[in-house]
Design a protein around this motif. Sequence first.
Motif, short mmCIF file in Angstrom:
data_model
loop_
_atom_site.label_atom_id
_atom_site.label_comp_id
_atom_site.label_asym_id
_atom_site.label_seq_id
_atom_site.Cartn_x
_atom_site.Cartn_y
_atom_site.Cartn_z
N UNK A 27 0.48 -1.38 -0.03
CA UNK A 27 -0.10 0.11 -0.22
C UNK A 27 1.11 1.12 -0.31
N UNK A 28 2.55 1.42 0.75
CA UNK A 28 3.34 2.23 0.42
C UNK A 28 3.92 2.04 -0.94
N UNK A 29 4.77 4.01 -1.16
CA UNK A 29 5.48 3.22 -2.25
C UNK A 29 6.62 2.47 -1.69
N UNK A 30 7.51 2.52 -0.49
CA UNK A 30 8.73 1.63 -0.68
C UNK A 30 8.86 2.26 0.85
N UNK A 31 9.17 0.86 1.40
CA UNK A 31 9.55 1.62 3.11
C UNK A 31 9.89 2.49 3.93
N UNK A 32 11.70 2.18 2.38
CA UNK A 32 12.24 3.13 2.95
C UNK A 32 11.90 4.46 3.27
N UNK A 33 10.70 4.45 1.83
CA UNK A 33 9.91 6.28 1.64
C UNK A 33 8.95 6.78 2.66
N UNK A 34 8.45 5.83 4.01
CA UNK A 34 8.22 5.94 4.49
C UNK A 34 7.92 6.01 6.02
N UNK A 35 10.06 6.04 6.18
CA UNK A 35 10.19 6.05 7.73
C UNK A 35 10.68 7.86 7.51
N UNK A 36 11.19 8.19 8.86
CA UNK A 36 11.82 8.85 9.19
C UNK A 36 12.93 8.83 10.11
N UNK A 37 13.57 9.88 10.45
CA UNK A 37 14.92 9.59 12.01
C UNK A 37 13.63 10.39 13.27
N UNK A 38 13.86 9.75 14.25
CA UNK A 38 13.06 10.25 15.32
C UNK A 38 12.80 11.39 15.11
N UNK A 39 11.77 11.78 16.01
CA UNK A 39 11.39 13.39 15.70
C UNK A 39 11.82 14.36 15.67
N UNK A 40 13.02 14.06 17.09
CA UNK A 40 13.99 15.36 17.86
C UNK A 40 15.31 15.54 16.89
N UNK A 41 15.38 14.73 16.05
CA UNK A 41 16.07 14.56 14.77
C UNK A 41 15.88 15.53 13.42
N UNK A 42 14.43 15.26 12.74
CA UNK A 42 13.34 15.89 12.11
C UNK A 42 13.14 17.75 12.64
N UNK A 43 14.42 18.24 12.16
CA UNK A 43 14.03 19.68 13.17
C UNK A 43 14.13 20.78 12.25
N UNK A 44 14.91 21.04 10.52
CA UNK A 44 15.23 21.44 9.89
C UNK A 44 13.26 20.96 8.85
#
Length: 434
Positions: A27-44
């Motif tokens: 149901x998603x394009x790829x698993x890598x495309x739906x992941x993220x670093x932890x919330x406090x690393x995604x700051x910019x």
Amino acid sequence: MNTTGPPDENRGLRLLPIRGLRYVPERVGSLSAVTSPPYDVVIRPDGLHHLESADPYNIVRLILPQAATAGERHRQAAQTLAAWLAEGILAADPEPALYVYEQRKGDLLQRGVIGALELSVPADGIVLPHEDVMPDVVEDRAALMRTTAANLEPLLLTYRSEDATPGAETDTTGTSAVVGRTLSRPPLLATTTEDGFAHRLWSVTDPADLAEIRTDLARHQALIADGHHRWATYLRLRTEHPAGSPWDFGLVLLIDTARYPLQVRAIHRLLHRLPVARAVDAIGDAFRVRTLDVPLPEALAALAEAASESNAFLLAGDGRFHLVDRPDEGLLARTVPAEPPAAWRELDATVLHATLLDHLWRIPDAPEYIAYLHDTEAAVTQAERVGGTAVLMHPVREEVVRDLARQGVTMPRKSTSFGPKPATGLVLRSLTLG
């Protein structure tokens, strides 16, 4: 707490299986495309926008929803989670499991176990924090968890087994043995994220394997490596619900650092409203200050050398680097609290906040004045962009962190960055499913 008694006499870590919420790959394009670093690393903002555009179902839409007010953000995340579950984007695994999680990049290998950990307070000595937290961040994370009724990303916790060989799963019993046996099976998922890390995940559902892990972990205590604000959030939400509820547990990844040592990096400071020239002028003769017209790697090497002899910092933001070290001992005696242990008083983060930020620069520790950045180049670039000062730090050794935590001493907030951090989006936990 190590192996000083049988589990029923020496209760330690208690990790429960969960019906993990996971993306349905079809149901998603790829698993890598739906992941993220932890919330406090995604700051910019550019990092947030990049993740949002990577896939319409990227997990960042849950952990960092965008709306005009905090309440709207949290409601939006809850609505998004409900929609994804209804549409089959996310689905719960059919039976409760612990999850073996592996990260690999080149020679770096990390393995651990994901599950729902019984919550404890610092006085219990089972889970040890080592950093202070910011109340506004805890409040925001609590509101998000409360509204979504979900643990959206695991904390990173470490423990140490005895007589372990780094990188080896050679034990005949215990968690390591279960992990070793699990690796021989095909994984539930395998993906490589854009940072070059390969991720694999397996489920452990066999009752005998689960019992073996339970018995082994009952002999250990854990150190919070990453996720102090989420841990404080777990504890707050536990008090809001009756005993015996799913809120008595929180989603974690447990790593045995005797086998898989973590990397410890520094977290840098960006001082929005303090230009470098003013920062250097305010220091005066309180520290030695040397200007370095060298590239960033050479400047960091100079920082590491200086940090081996005294407190040391690297200031950036004006196109050059300024190495600040050898503080005046009399000034330290007047500005650093005398009560905590010497290891705490000598921390670079302690001296930075007590002597430089509070005394010489007089900068409040508030978001409008200070940002905390994990990435060194990003800290320098942003300082140059806003005309501020980046204070680059040298990392603390893990054994110093652990020793202070065992003494019940917390370090200044954002003192360390342990890694590699787990990718967010591979396993979520619904509080309505337990």
